[in-house]
Design an enzyme around this catalytic site. Structure first.
Site: not given
Ligand code: M6R
Length: 594
Positions: A2, A27, A71, A97-98, A467, A471, A474, A490, A589
């Site tokens: 928030c 935010r 939020w 906020n909190g 992961e 990252k 991406e 393998h 996103k």
């Molecule tokens: O909102 P979600 O956690 O369901 O999203 C899933 C993926 O689209 C998301 O984790 C995506 O892989 C990220 N951008 C990775 O950093």
């Protein structure tokens, strides 16, 4: 997270509050509201954008007021749940906020005493507590109210007949903007920068009164002197808190996010985890569903569940599950999605429900679509994440999965005690890692020169390697793949050359010996080798070219600390390449299409 703002001065408060709230829009929020104050109170609030709310307002005769962007954490986004909240008489208004941990107790007690509540929020109790104690000054009423509150807060309180605002903070940010014959208060610097660049950073436990001409800060009932700092940032820099990108800011917010996810759930006296979530009776297995980074979190969750609860646990990519012919008997289905809006995950949980599964959603967004589908929800409380790359939402998903496993009946007491204690220390260990990121930054910049990078791990750190690779690809557009270290021979060995660096996620656990054997195999192929390793690991440097040391934690918790290191590695590689880190090409996103 928030945002709160307050203004007292000579100018019309409304446009200043609207502008200040808009400066906090970065935010993220789902609803917003404003209270204007001067002899009486006028409150305006609704779901949606500040621009839409303000276009309906004309009350310009007030020179004091407070505002809020919400939020949601307790109660869905709605007009009733939006702030400001008022007391029964409508003469006291509060923005908060909190999280108030003991709000249910307080609410029950206040209702018994005759107070009527209008929202589902934890925050509304503050307005009623101030009303209850409002006999003398507003300041002492707020102090008395806060003495009853457990939890975290940054608040602003105004009363119809009072010409000053009362503000207070505990574990949530609050700054005072000091102007000429006007003063402001806000969650963050950008909200005040259009009016002043003189700022007082309040400290935990501070309570302050602000009138047009004075700011008085006290703590524990004693007046305090606080420095007034000069802010040299532009608005844009200030929104990112001085960080160059939201991603780096969000990586650095992880200690706070982890603390918020754990808040109120751990008891260290007798290691206990109480989530208020019921494990459905008579289940035979657990199915975890997710996409992308959230899928990697569930791969780690599977190992955590099996280690702690002994319950057979499987993981399915939501995007594949929707085409499969799964057999669900007495299965608890846990869908993990930070946004709560990922189309594949929504379709998968609907399918699981149709097949008779009992469902739980782990999400960061209260009121998101998945919360209306699942039988139960667990919120990760990481605050909004702006950068497309998941960082703090990923680590808090891990925390959620640890908590869910620990809350299971029959987890061994000794094991539980160790994990609970280490979870309690995790945020400060992540902070320690973040405090010294220079080595990782240098390694990240080195990776920027390569076109292909492999990440390897074993056991619970295999999904961490996945992961780390996701990252890096991406945000830096470097081709990267994650592998279980034992799988390289393998096939992927064919890729190893001096131009293919390997990032090895090492752990001091039961995979150790076989992992070292894998490392030696990689070294023999002359690939540059960088290890992410526990600071207590005295041996790893014999086998690799460089080591990034991370604080030591219980093996089951290593994915959190190792992932933070890999997030930084990816960030600095992308930074060196000059990539558009917060908005990588072709990505969104929330992936709301299947
Ligand atoms: O909102 P979600 O956690 O369901 O999203 C899933 C993926 O689209 C998301 O984790 C995506 O892989 C990220 N951008 C990775 O950093």
């Amino acid at each position: 997270m928030c945002g709160i703002v307050g203004y007292v001065g000579l100018r019309p408060a409304l446009p200043i509050l609207v502008n200040s709230l808009q400066r906090l829009e970065y935010r993220g929020y789902d609803s917003c509201g404003i209270a204007l104050c001067g002899g009486h109170l006028e409150v305006f609030k609704d779901t949606g954008r500040i621009g839409d709310l303000s276009s309906q307002l004309t009350s310009n005769g007030y020179s004091m007021g407070i505002g809020h962007t919400r939020w949601a954490t307790h109660g869905k986004p709605s007009q009733a749940n939006a702030h400001p909240h008022t007391d029964c008489s409508g003469r006291i208004a509060v923005v908060h906020n909190g999280v108030i941990d003991n709000y249910l107790e307080l609410r029950t007690q206040l209702i018994r005493e005759g107070h009527t509540f209008r929202s589902e929020t934890d925050s509304e109790v503050i307005a009623h507590l101030v009303e209850k104690h409002h006999e003398g000054s507003l300041e002492s009423a707020v102090a008395a109210a806060l003495a009853e509150v457990k939890g975290s807060y940054a608040i602003i309180v105004v009363a119809a007949d009072c010409q000053y605002m009362v503000v207070a903070r505990h574990e949530n940010p609050l700054i005072i903007g000091v102007g000429y014959r006007e003063n402001l208060v806000a969650s963050d610097v950008p909200a005040v920068l259009d009016y002043t660049n003189k700022v007082i950073y309040l400290e935990d436990g501070d309570l302050a009164t602000e009138s047009r001409n004075t700011v008085k800060v006290s703590s524990g009932g004693k007046e305090q002197k606080r420095n007034c700092d000069h802010i040299p940032w532009s608005i844009e820099e200030a929104q990112k808190g001085g960080y160059e990108h939201f991603m780096l800011k969000e990586i650095h917010e992880q200690p706070k996010a982890i603390t918020e996810t754990l808040r109120g759930y751990l008891s260290h006296v007798e290691p206990q985890v109480n989530l208020g979530i019921e494990v459905p009776a008579g289940i035979d297995d657990v199915l975890l569903l997710a996409c992308g980074s959230s899928y990697h979190a569930t791969l780690i969750g599977k190992q955590v569940f099996e280690a702690l609860t002994g319950m057979p646990t499987r993981v399915e990519m939501a995007s594949e599950f929707i085409h499969a012919s799964p057999v669900l008997r007495r299965t608890w289905v846990i869908a993990v999605t930070q946004s709560g809006e990922t189309a594949d995950t929504l379709m998968a949980i609907k399918k699981a429900k149709m097949l008779g599964g009992k469902t739980l959603a782990v999400t960061n967004v209260v009121g998101s679509s998945i919360t209306r589908i699942a039988d139960q929800c667990f919120y990760t409380r990481a605050g909004p994440e702006i950068s497309v790359a998941a960082t703090k939402t990923f680590t808090t998903q891990l925390i959620a999965l640890y908590l869910l496993a620990l809350a299971w009946p029959d987890v061994g007491a000794k094991f539980k005690s160790t994990i609970v204690q280490d979870l309690g220390r995790l945020a400060s260990k992540v902070q320690r890692l973040l405090n010294d990121e220079s080595e990782i930054a240098q390694q990240g910049e080195t990776l920027a020169a390569f076109d292909n990078v492999l990440f390897v791990g074993r056991g619970i750190n295999y999904p961490v390697a996945l992961e780390g690779a996701l990252k890096l690809k991406e945000i830096s557009y470097i081709h990267a793949e994650g592998y279980a270290a034992g799988e390289l021979k393998h096939g992927p060995f064919a890729l190893l050359t001096p131009r293919t660096p390997v990032v090895a996620v090492a752990a001091l656990d039961n995979t150790r010996e076989s992992f070292l054997a894998n490392i030696r195999e990689i070294k023999a192929r002359e690939s540059p080798l960088l290890a992410i390793a526990d600071e207590r690991d005295t041996e790893i440097n014999k086998y690799v070219d460089c080591v990034v040391r991370v604080p030591g934690v219980e093996p089951l918790l290593t994915p959190v600390i190792n992932t933070v290191a890999l997030q930084l590695l990816a960030y600095f590689a992308a930074w060196k390449r000059g990539c558009e880190i917060d908005l990588p090409r072709n990505l969104a996103k929330s992936v709301t299409v299947p």
